[in-house]
Design a protein around this motif. Sequence first.
Motif, PDB file in Angstrom:
ATOM      1  N   LYS A  57      32.334   6.770  12.850  1.00 20.60           N
ATOM      2  CA  LYS A  57      31.787   6.628  13.755  1.00 20.60           C
ATOM      3  C   LYS A  57      31.578   7.720  14.859  1.00 20.60           C
ATOM      4  O   LYS A  57      30.413   8.098  15.406  1.00 20.60           O
ATOM      5  N   LYS A  58      32.913   8.426  14.866  1.00 26.58           N
ATOM      6  CA  LYS A  58      32.719   9.646  15.730  1.00 26.58           C
ATOM      7  C   LYS A  58      32.000  10.903  15.109  1.00 26.58           C
ATOM      8  O   LYS A  58      31.448  11.803  15.795  1.00 26.58           O
ATOM      9  N   ALA A  59      31.824  10.836  13.720  1.00 30.79           N
ATOM     10  CA  ALA A  59      30.997  11.852  12.960  1.00 30.79           C
ATOM     11  C   ALA A  59      29.566  11.767  13.245  1.00 30.79           C
ATOM     12  O   ALA A  59      28.705  12.758  13.185  1.00 30.79           O
ATOM     13  N   GLN A  60      29.160  10.547  13.674  1.00 28.88           N
ATOM     14  CA  GLN A  60      27.787  10.391  14.014  1.00 28.88           C
ATOM     15  C   GLN A  60      27.513  11.058  15.478  1.00 28.88           C
ATOM     16  O   GLN A  60      26.228  10.869  15.658  1.00 28.88           O
ATOM     17  N   LEU A  61      28.438  11.018  16.168  1.00 30.11           N
ATOM     18  CA  LEU A  61      28.068  11.459  17.555  1.00 30.11           C
ATOM     19  C   LEU A  61      27.335  12.564  17.700  1.00 30.11           C
ATOM     20  O   LEU A  61      26.501  12.725  18.688  1.00 30.11           O
ATOM     21  N   ALA A  62      27.657  13.420  16.880  1.00 30.25           N
ATOM     22  CA  ALA A  62      27.095  14.974  17.154  1.00 30.25           C
ATOM     23  C   ALA A  62      25.418  14.803  16.822  1.00 30.25           C
ATOM     24  O   ALA A  62      24.590  15.316  17.493  1.00 30.25           O
ATOM     25  N   ALA A  63      25.260  13.883  15.966  1.00 32.74           N
ATOM     26  CA  ALA A  63      23.748  13.920  15.386  1.00 32.74           C
ATOM     27  C   ALA A  63      22.976  13.029  16.690  1.00 32.74           C
ATOM     28  O   ALA A  63      22.132  13.505  17.005  1.00 32.74           O
ATOM     29  N   ALA A  64      23.604  11.961  17.001  1.00 35.71           N
ATOM     30  CA  ALA A  64      23.034  11.212  18.296  1.00 35.71           C
ATOM     31  C   ALA A  64      22.836  12.123  19.506  1.00 35.71           C
ATOM     32  O   ALA A  64      21.714  11.763  20.263  1.00 35.71           O
ATOM     33  N   GLU A  65      23.822  12.818  19.937  1.00 36.78           N
ATOM     34  CA  GLU A  65      23.806  13.609  21.019  1.00 36.78           C
ATOM     35  C   GLU A  65      22.523  14.762  20.627  1.00 36.78           C
ATOM     36  O   GLU A  65      22.000  15.014  21.805  1.00 36.78           O
ATOM     37  N   GLY A  66      22.572  15.219  19.528  1.00 35.32           N
ATOM     38  CA  GLY A  66      21.273  16.261  19.448  1.00 35.32           C
ATOM     39  C   GLY A  66      19.937  15.641  19.426  1.00 35.32           C
ATOM     40  O   GLY A  66      19.030  16.472  19.811  1.00 35.32           O
ATOM     41  N   VAL A  67      20.072  14.275  19.072  1.00 30.95           N
ATOM     42  CA  VAL A  67      18.461  13.502  19.023  1.00 30.95           C
ATOM     43  C   VAL A  67      18.465  13.244  20.684  1.00 30.95           C
ATOM     44  O   VAL A  67      17.166  13.527  21.184  1.00 30.95           O
ATOM     45  N   ASN A  68      19.380  12.927  21.368  1.00 29.44           N
ATOM     46  CA  ASN A  68      19.102  12.686  22.762  1.00 29.44           C
ATOM     47  C   ASN A  68      18.684  14.094  23.620  1.00 29.44           C
ATOM     48  O   ASN A  68      17.803  14.012  24.377  1.00 29.44           O
ATOM     49  N   THR A  69      19.378  15.252  23.338  1.00 30.66           N
ATOM     50  CA  THR A  69      19.118  16.391  23.701  1.00 30.66           C
ATOM     51  C   THR A  69      17.635  16.876  23.543  1.00 30.66           C
ATOM     52  O   THR A  69      16.704  17.230  24.532  1.00 30.66           O
ATOM     53  N   ASP A  70      17.185  16.583  22.216  1.00 26.73           N
ATOM     54  CA  ASP A  70      15.970  17.085  21.876  1.00 26.73           C
ATOM     55  C   ASP A  70      14.798  16.064  22.727  1.00 26.73           C
ATOM     56  O   ASP A  70      13.647  16.807  23.119  1.00 26.73           O
ATOM     57  N   ALA A  71      15.124  14.836  23.045  1.00 29.56           N
ATOM     58  CA  ALA A  71      14.122  13.805  23.313  1.00 29.56           C
ATOM     59  C   ALA A  71      14.157  14.293  24.869  1.00 29.56           C
ATOM     60  O   ALA A  71      13.138  13.911  25.407  1.00 29.56           O
ATOM     61  N   ARG A  72      15.266  14.793  25.545  1.00 22.87           N
ATOM     62  CA  ARG A  72      14.965  15.193  26.881  1.00 22.87           C
ATOM     63  C   ARG A  72      14.402  16.593  27.210  1.00 22.87           C
ATOM     64  O   ARG A  72      14.662  17.009  28.484  1.00 22.87           O
ATOM     65  N   ALA A  73      13.852  17.253  26.270  1.00 25.28           N
ATOM     66  CA  ALA A  73      13.267  18.183  26.595  1.00 25.28           C
ATOM     67  C   ALA A  73      11.932  18.152  27.290  1.00 25.28           C
ATOM     68  O   ALA A  73      11.468  17.266  27.421  1.00 25.28           O
ATOM     69  N   LEU A  74      11.726  19.241  28.018  1.00 22.84           N
ATOM     70  CA  LEU A  74      10.580  19.234  28.962  1.00 22.84           C
ATOM     71  C   LEU A  74       9.199  19.009  28.121  1.00 22.84           C
ATOM     72  O   LEU A  74       8.394  17.957  28.548  1.00 22.84           O
ATOM     73  N   LEU A  75       8.861  19.584  27.007  1.00 27.14           N
ATOM     74  CA  LEU A  75       7.756  19.132  26.173  1.00 27.14           C
ATOM     75  C   LEU A  75       8.395  19.075  24.714  1.00 27.14           C
ATOM     76  O   LEU A  75       9.283  19.638  24.249  1.00 27.14           O
ATOM     77  N   PHE A  76       7.993  17.952  24.187  1.00 29.93           N
ATOM     78  CA  PHE A  76       8.407  17.747  22.786  1.00 29.93           C
ATOM     79  C   PHE A  76       8.130  18.652  21.722  1.00 29.93           C
ATOM     80  O   PHE A  76       8.642  19.057  20.788  1.00 29.93           O
ATOM     81  N   ASN A  77       6.672  19.035  22.030  1.00 29.93           N
ATOM     82  CA  ASN A  77       6.041  20.348  20.950  1.00 29.93           C
ATOM     83  C   ASN A  77       6.200  21.610  21.748  1.00 29.93           C
ATOM     84  O   ASN A  77       5.957  21.934  22.927  1.00 29.93           O
ATOM     85  N   ASN A  78       6.539  22.747  20.661  1.00 33.05           N
ATOM     86  CA  ASN A  78       6.899  23.851  21.517  1.00 33.05           C
ATOM     87  C   ASN A  78       5.410  24.707  21.483  1.00 33.05           C
ATOM     88  O   ASN A  78       4.681  24.341  20.666  1.00 33.05           O
TER      89      ASN A  78
END
Length: 333
Positions: A57-78
């Motif tokens: 379960k803890k090993a999945q935390l890094a992936a979920a945090e990465g998805v959350n960080t990308d989702a909160r970017a100013l724009l989804f597309n560069n």
Amino acid sequence: MRPTSLGMALALCFISAPGFAQGPVTTAATTAPSFAPLTLQEALTRAAQANPSLRAKKAQLAAAEGVNTDARALLFNNPQLSLENTQRQIPQPGTGEDTRREWAAGLSQTFEIGGQGRHRRESAGAALAALRLEIADTERQVRSDISSRFYKVLALQQRADLEAEALKLFDAAASAVQKRRQAGEDTKLDANVAAVEAERARNQMAQIQEQLDEARSDLAARLQLDAVALPQAQGDLAPVATGYALNDLLNGLQSQPRLLALSEREKSANARLRLEKASVLPDLTVGLNTGREGPADARERLTTLTVSLPLPLFKRNAAGIGQAASDAAQAQI
């Protein structure tokens, strides 16, 4: 019969002379390895580090945090930067060829126009919160499981020590009765009864030792240790006074991490469904280009604004919407 026999054994030991023969006694202390005692807190700490489910379960935390960080970017597309350099070879009558170098540079950005960013952030945030709650629930399950097995080992250890002391008393009583029989003070029946009680105590001791070995192996497996390397359990079996009412327990059900995690999973799945539906709307791409063209003595500076919008005529994201709808239904169930 056991308390009466034990009392008789105690009385015979007190009245018998010292120096009687005793049979070999195997206790938990004689079979346990000579490591530092294991406390409940140490067992819980070890389990938190070694439990496979909790580590997964803890090993999945890094992936979920990465998805959350990308989702909160100013724009989804560069944004996209484009550079163009053109070299023209233009034939000139009587003078050969004229070489012209032209260049252009542009910057374009794709925008989501269906509110996809809001749904993506909601889905990623809820998924991350659900994973953290699942980790907390797994930790509680591990603590409960290890605590139960630890106290079982501790109780059997104390039971084995008591049985070992009882076995010593019964062996001493049997030896004392045998001497009294040889002296003519007791009958053969008394000697046989004492021998039977001693053998019964030995069998009881063997059963408790077997249960203790099994409980130690079970606890050692949960701690990812060899049963031989598991230290003696150390703790107190005295009950702790806790005050709680039925209403308090019922009210606390809604704050259980498992239920909260299921609620967050449902929120994430519903947000993902809204995201997939909104993705049917095409993304708007806006670009700004500038450059220079023409001969050296008559250069032209060009500035171009481009707007592109795909037409959603054929591909309507049916696969993404269907999968998201299925996931949302399963989360709700």
